[in-house]
Write a protein that holds these residues in place. Sequence first.
Motif, PDB file in Angstrom:
ATOM      1  N   LEU A 108      61.724 -35.020  50.010  1.00  0.00           N
ATOM      2  CA  LEU A 108      60.684 -34.813  49.160  1.00  0.00           C
ATOM      3  C   LEU A 108      60.288 -33.727  48.386  1.00  0.00           C
ATOM      4  N   ALA A 109      60.932 -32.670  48.086  1.00  0.00           N
ATOM      5  CA  ALA A 109      61.645 -32.195  46.329  1.00  0.00           C
ATOM      6  C   ALA A 109      61.877 -32.681  45.447  1.00  0.00           C
ATOM      7  N   ALA A 110      63.076 -33.425  46.011  1.00  0.00           N
ATOM      8  CA  ALA A 110      63.101 -34.308  44.807  1.00  0.00           C
ATOM      9  C   ALA A 110      62.587 -35.195  44.466  1.00  0.00           C
ATOM     10  N   HIS A 111      61.446 -36.136  45.078  1.00  0.00           N
ATOM     11  CA  HIS A 111      60.600 -37.212  45.389  1.00  0.00           C
ATOM     12  C   HIS A 111      59.310 -35.802  43.986  1.00  0.00           C
ATOM     13  N   ILE A 112      59.341 -35.076  44.479  1.00  0.00           N
ATOM     14  CA  ILE A 112      57.970 -34.437  43.808  1.00  0.00           C
ATOM     15  C   ILE A 112      58.409 -34.160  42.485  1.00  0.00           C
ATOM     16  N   LEU A 113      59.845 -33.666  42.536  1.00  0.00           N
ATOM     17  CA  LEU A 113      60.152 -33.101  40.915  1.00  0.00           C
ATOM     18  C   LEU A 113      59.768 -34.418  40.126  1.00  0.00           C
ATOM     19  N   ARG A 114      60.095 -35.671  40.448  1.00  0.00           N
ATOM     20  CA  ARG A 114      60.410 -37.489  39.773  1.00  0.00           C
ATOM     21  C   ARG A 114      58.753 -37.479  39.780  1.00  0.00           C
ATOM     22  N   ALA A 115      57.944 -37.283  40.681  1.00  0.00           N
ATOM     23  CA  ALA A 115      56.871 -38.113  40.256  1.00  0.00           C
ATOM     24  C   ALA A 115      56.203 -37.359  39.245  1.00  0.00           C
ATOM     25  N   ALA A 116      56.058 -35.603  39.817  1.00  0.00           N
ATOM     26  CA  ALA A 116      55.087 -34.636  38.920  1.00  0.00           C
ATOM     27  C   ALA A 116      53.678 -34.481  39.271  1.00  0.00           C
ATOM     28  N   SER A 117      53.894 -35.057  40.391  1.00  0.00           N
ATOM     29  CA  SER A 117      52.222 -35.355  40.401  1.00  0.00           C
ATOM     30  C   SER A 117      51.584 -34.770  41.715  1.00  0.00           C
ATOM     31  N   PRO A 118      50.538 -33.900  41.719  1.00  0.00           N
ATOM     32  CA  PRO A 118      50.219 -33.506  42.524  1.00  0.00           C
ATOM     33  C   PRO A 118      49.725 -33.393  44.270  1.00  0.00           C
ATOM     34  N   ASP A 119      49.609 -35.311  44.372  1.00  0.00           N
ATOM     35  CA  ASP A 119      49.388 -35.750  45.376  1.00  0.00           C
ATOM     36  C   ASP A 119      50.373 -36.007  46.179  1.00  0.00           C
ATOM     37  N   SER A 120      51.929 -35.585  45.387  1.00  0.00           N
ATOM     38  CA  SER A 120      53.088 -36.153  45.676  1.00  0.00           C
ATOM     39  C   SER A 120      53.380 -34.274  46.941  1.00  0.00           C
ATOM     40  N   LEU A 121      52.801 -33.688  46.806  1.00  0.00           N
ATOM     41  CA  LEU A 121      52.840 -32.337  47.331  1.00  0.00           C
ATOM     42  C   LEU A 121      52.338 -31.987  48.673  1.00  0.00           C
ATOM     43  N   ALA A 122      51.844 -33.080  48.886  1.00  0.00           N
ATOM     44  CA  ALA A 122      50.558 -33.051  50.244  1.00  0.00           C
ATOM     45  C   ALA A 122      51.510 -33.771  51.604  1.00  0.00           C
ATOM     46  N   ALA A 123      53.064 -34.832  50.694  1.00  0.00           N
ATOM     47  CA  ALA A 123      53.439 -34.760  51.901  1.00  0.00           C
ATOM     48  C   ALA A 123      54.292 -33.350  52.350  1.00  0.00           C
ATOM     49  N   LEU A 124      54.376 -32.243  52.064  1.00  0.00           N
ATOM     50  CA  LEU A 124      55.455 -31.030  51.916  1.00  0.00           C
ATOM     51  C   LEU A 124      54.672 -29.795  52.795  1.00  0.00           C
ATOM     52  N   GLU A 125      53.394 -30.382  52.327  1.00  0.00           N
ATOM     53  CA  GLU A 125      52.223 -29.540  53.255  1.00  0.00           C
ATOM     54  C   GLU A 125      52.884 -29.908  54.412  1.00  0.00           C
ATOM     55  N   ALA A 126      52.047 -31.472  54.508  1.00  0.00           N
ATOM     56  CA  ALA A 126      52.456 -31.668  56.143  1.00  0.00           C
ATOM     57  C   ALA A 126      52.875 -31.221  56.864  1.00  0.00           C
ATOM     58  N   LEU A 127      54.337 -31.329  56.016  1.00  0.00           N
ATOM     59  CA  LEU A 127      55.466 -30.769  56.845  1.00  0.00           C
ATOM     60  C   LEU A 127      55.618 -29.296  56.910  1.00  0.00           C
ATOM     61  N   ALA A 128      55.066 -28.499  55.966  1.00  0.00           N
ATOM     62  CA  ALA A 128      55.298 -27.725  56.022  1.00  0.00           C
ATOM     63  C   ALA A 128      54.789 -26.532  56.743  1.00  0.00           C
ATOM     64  N   CYS A 129      53.223 -27.252  56.814  1.00  0.00           N
ATOM     65  CA  CYS A 129      52.335 -27.204  58.058  1.00  0.00           C
ATOM     66  C   CYS A 129      52.705 -26.944  59.548  1.00  0.00           C
ATOM     67  N   ARG A 130      53.536 -28.182  60.401  1.00  0.00           N
ATOM     68  CA  ARG A 130      53.881 -28.548  61.120  1.00  0.00           C
ATOM     69  C   ARG A 130      55.643 -27.527  61.571  1.00  0.00           C
ATOM     70  N   SER A 131      55.954 -27.596  60.755  1.00  0.00           N
ATOM     71  CA  SER A 131      58.173 -27.170  60.621  1.00  0.00           C
ATOM     72  C   SER A 131      57.514 -25.402  61.386  1.00  0.00           C
ATOM     73  N   ASP A 132      59.043 -25.893  61.704  1.00  0.00           N
ATOM     74  CA  ASP A 132      59.316 -24.112  62.380  1.00  0.00           C
ATOM     75  C   ASP A 132      60.655 -24.172  62.082  1.00  0.00           C
ATOM     76  N   GLY A 133      61.502 -22.874  62.492  1.00  0.00           N
ATOM     77  CA  GLY A 133      62.764 -23.260  62.345  1.00  0.00           C
ATOM     78  C   GLY A 133      63.654 -23.523  60.534  1.00  0.00           C
ATOM     79  N   GLU A 134      64.991 -23.928  60.696  1.00  0.00           N
ATOM     80  CA  GLU A 134      65.539 -25.265  60.253  1.00  0.00           C
ATOM     81  C   GLU A 134      64.829 -25.381  58.600  1.00  0.00           C
ATOM     82  N   GLU A 135      63.669 -26.916  59.660  1.00  0.00           N
ATOM     83  CA  GLU A 135      63.378 -27.548  58.885  1.00  0.00           C
ATOM     84  C   GLU A 135      61.974 -25.774  57.659  1.00  0.00           C
ATOM     85  N   SER A 136      61.664 -25.216  58.284  1.00  0.00           N
ATOM     86  CA  SER A 136      60.967 -24.130  57.578  1.00  0.00           C
ATOM     87  C   SER A 136      61.609 -23.539  56.688  1.00  0.00           C
ATOM     88  N   GLU A 137      62.794 -23.806  57.143  1.00  0.00           N
ATOM     89  CA  GLU A 137      63.590 -22.974  55.488  1.00  0.00           C
ATOM     90  C   GLU A 137      63.957 -24.020  54.521  1.00  0.00           C
TER      91      GLU A 137
END
Length: 174
Positions: A57-86
């Motif tokens: 997602l980070a690679a995609h966001i940097l390529r796309a440079a679109s605020p909408d592309s951050l929504a997927a990373l946010e969804a992951l951030a809101c439900r992640s824990d442990g290693e994925e959270s890091e």
Amino acid sequence: MPRPAPNHLLSLLAVLSTLAFSGCGAPDTPAAQTPTRKPQPARDSRPVASVSRPQQLAAHILRAASPDSLAALEALACRSDGEESEEVGAACELLWEQNLPLLIRYLHQHPTSCLRQAIISELGAGFIDAETRAQDLAEFRRESTQRATQLGLSPTEKTLVQQITAAVDPTVFD
């Protein structure tokens, strides 16, 4: 004084560098990057077999440079824990370093975003081992504000940068 990049951030940069050079839509002239190890070929012919979803997602966001592309990373951030959270935190830090305006504009539009706490925590983790923690943190805050100005962020966006850097507290890891 720029703070040294944490090991996990360097690993993330190595993976993103591999993705950028694997023909997945990156421009021919990549931005300045830290030196990386030569990637090992994956057995199943995919460019990098061990890339995590936050890294992708980070690679995609940097390529796309679109605020909408951050929504997927946010969804992951809101439900992640442990290693994925890091990894989400590392992805946020990478965005902080490589596309601060995009990240700040997204956080400004989404004031309750889970990414805000992810970036605050990750930035704080970067000061855990600092010998002159208070001085380094003050310098980081000053440089972040200057950078926001240089990048042309609006006064409201600069205030958000200041709020985020003010919330960075490495003592929570002590």
